[in-house]
Motif scaffolding. Sequence first.
Motif, PDB file in Angstrom:
ATOM      1  N   PRO A 186     -34.992   3.458  10.983  1.00 59.85           N
ATOM      2  CA  PRO A 186     -36.042   3.162  10.000  1.00 59.85           C
ATOM      3  C   PRO A 186     -37.167   4.176   9.965  1.00 59.85           C
ATOM      4  O   PRO A 186     -37.877   4.273   8.961  1.00 59.85           O
ATOM      5  N   TRP A 187     -37.353   4.952  11.014  1.00 62.14           N
ATOM      6  CA  TRP A 187     -38.456   5.906  11.061  1.00 62.14           C
ATOM      7  C   TRP A 187     -38.004   7.314  10.660  1.00 62.14           C
ATOM      8  O   TRP A 187     -38.796   8.254  10.720  1.00 62.14           O
ATOM      9  N   VAL A 188     -36.753   7.477  10.238  1.00 60.13           N
ATOM     10  CA  VAL A 188     -36.305   8.732   9.621  1.00 60.13           C
ATOM     11  C   VAL A 188     -36.277   8.494   8.117  1.00 60.13           C
ATOM     12  O   VAL A 188     -35.435   7.754   7.610  1.00 60.13           O
ATOM     13  N   VAL A 189     -37.205   9.111   7.386  1.00 58.95           N
ATOM     14  CA  VAL A 189     -37.338   8.806   5.957  1.00 58.95           C
ATOM     15  C   VAL A 189     -36.517   9.740   5.079  1.00 58.95           C
ATOM     16  O   VAL A 189     -36.187   9.400   3.933  1.00 58.95           O
ATOM     17  N   ARG A 190     -36.168  10.925   5.604  1.00 60.16           N
ATOM     18  CA  ARG A 190     -35.370  11.851   4.790  1.00 60.16           C
ATOM     19  C   ARG A 190     -34.673  12.852   5.695  1.00 60.16           C
ATOM     20  O   ARG A 190     -35.230  13.267   6.723  1.00 60.16           O
ATOM     21  N   ARG A 191     -33.469  13.227   5.311  1.00 64.35           N
ATOM     22  CA  ARG A 191     -32.713  14.244   6.031  1.00 64.35           C
ATOM     23  C   ARG A 191     -32.459  15.395   5.060  1.00 64.35           C
ATOM     24  O   ARG A 191     -31.890  15.184   3.996  1.00 64.35           O
ATOM     25  N   ALA A 192     -32.884  16.587   5.441  1.00 63.56           N
ATOM     26  CA  ALA A 192     -32.808  17.743   4.549  1.00 63.56           C
ATOM     27  C   ALA A 192     -31.924  18.828   5.163  1.00 63.56           C
ATOM     28  O   ALA A 192     -32.359  19.542   6.086  1.00 63.56           O
ATOM     29  N   PRO A 193     -30.678  18.957   4.703  1.00 61.82           N
ATOM     30  CA  PRO A 193     -29.825  20.041   5.203  1.00 61.82           C
ATOM     31  C   PRO A 193     -30.389  21.407   4.799  1.00 61.82           C
ATOM     32  O   PRO A 193     -30.992  21.560   3.726  1.00 61.82           O
TER      33      PRO A 193
END
Length: 505
Positions: free
Chosen positions: A51-58
């Motif tokens: 829940p505390w990872v709001v976005r993953r950007a490759p």
Amino acid sequence: MHRPPTAEAELAADLAAVRPALGTRFAAELPGARAAVLTRLWRALAHEPLPWVVRRAPARDGLTLHLADGRRLHGPHADPYATAASVRAVRLDGTAYDDAARLMTDLAVPHGGGLAAELAHSTASLALSRAGQEPGAAGPKEWPAHDWEWEQRVVDGHPYHPNCRSRPGFSVAEQLAYGPEHRPPAVRLGLLPVPADECLVSGGWPDELRDGHRLLIPVHPWQAAHVLKRSCASGLAAHPLMSLRTLAVPGGPHVKTALSARLTSSVRDISVGSVAASAALSVFAEAVAERTDGLLHMTRSLGAVTADSPDLAAVLRESPAGYAGPGEHVVPVAALATTALPSSPGWLADFARLALTVGLRLLEQGVALEAHGQNLLVVLSASGAPVRLVYRDLADIRVSPARLARHGVAAPELPARILTDDVTALRRKLFGSLVAGALAATAGSGEALGTALAAAVREVPDSGDLRALREEPVPVKALTLMRLSPGVPGDRWARLPNPLVTQGF
């Protein structure tokens, strides 16, 4: 400021007192152990619904996680199916971390402190496990003579769980004495006499484990010392298997003991309900195996007993080795990586075809196996070809009464937690354990897994379950999220990229 000693320092100090000759090798194995645990943690951070990872950007140089508090965590690309320890460091707002426990501490997320302690213990215990290996003792050309020797070749534990070797509550001496990867000469199980009228027995209980009107319950020595706090008369000499609490009696059964310690995710005891259901499950499993045209054997439960407590119980199971024919070997899937077999794409495709054929056939008929690398074994011919499967430990299968009924089979009387007609739950059970677990860990990478699956699915009978496997993300237990969610019952799940889709098969 005074800082408490780290788990690594504490273990090193204990090792100096118990087995000083391993001290230098333990220190040499620490960097690799840190990388192995950090790689597993980074996989979880990259793919689980935290829940505390709001976005993953490759990005070209890796993956950046945008955290809810504004910080950024950057690391390499994370193949969710890779087993090699490829992550040496990640950077949190520019600061490099090569230690999973220190990273989890500084992330300062809810319940992260407890997980950080487990990660520290996992790292130190993994280094100890690796330090105890004799150089060349388990080379790919050396095939063990006994079933427990296959199990003892699995040194690193769970291939994807950051707590792969966490053994809180076990001293260094106890890890060396009871851990299968340390290859102790034998573990002497205690025999605790309990009046028969105070016990629940499922199936039979052998005469040699009876003393008049009392039943002799096998007890793991760790359990006797730390939980029951009772001395037991020494009884069965046995060899520990991968699960630590299950041991092989030479020439006899496998003995599953109650061991109330948290290993990886769960406290390992034996519930009263699982003992009560043991005989019925075993009979049902034999009937299930008969519907696979000889491709699958289920190990039978020979007897189960509990003194009305999950802390004092035992289950006797037949050894999977009994299903080997002349020249054949029965190998736990988790141990396949210690051989040269998975390096052959053709062999891997044959194994995937066999496993999927059996798993999907049973799923269509109403039985979802938890076919991970510990529960699932493969029978290898003298030439090493995969010819049949063996499945053990029925406690966590799922059974669909509706699917059984479609095939004219009445649902047996089983615990309610095992019965479900939820299609998602059934597919998660099989795909999460077999595809994202046993097959992925054997393949060692998403590319190898995708190639093996692509070759296998072309020859597996079509079904709605097969189409889901070909087209949908692959479900897998969100093991780190579960450790960060105390008090939340049941499994939590992640959805991994499907290698059949991402690689264009």
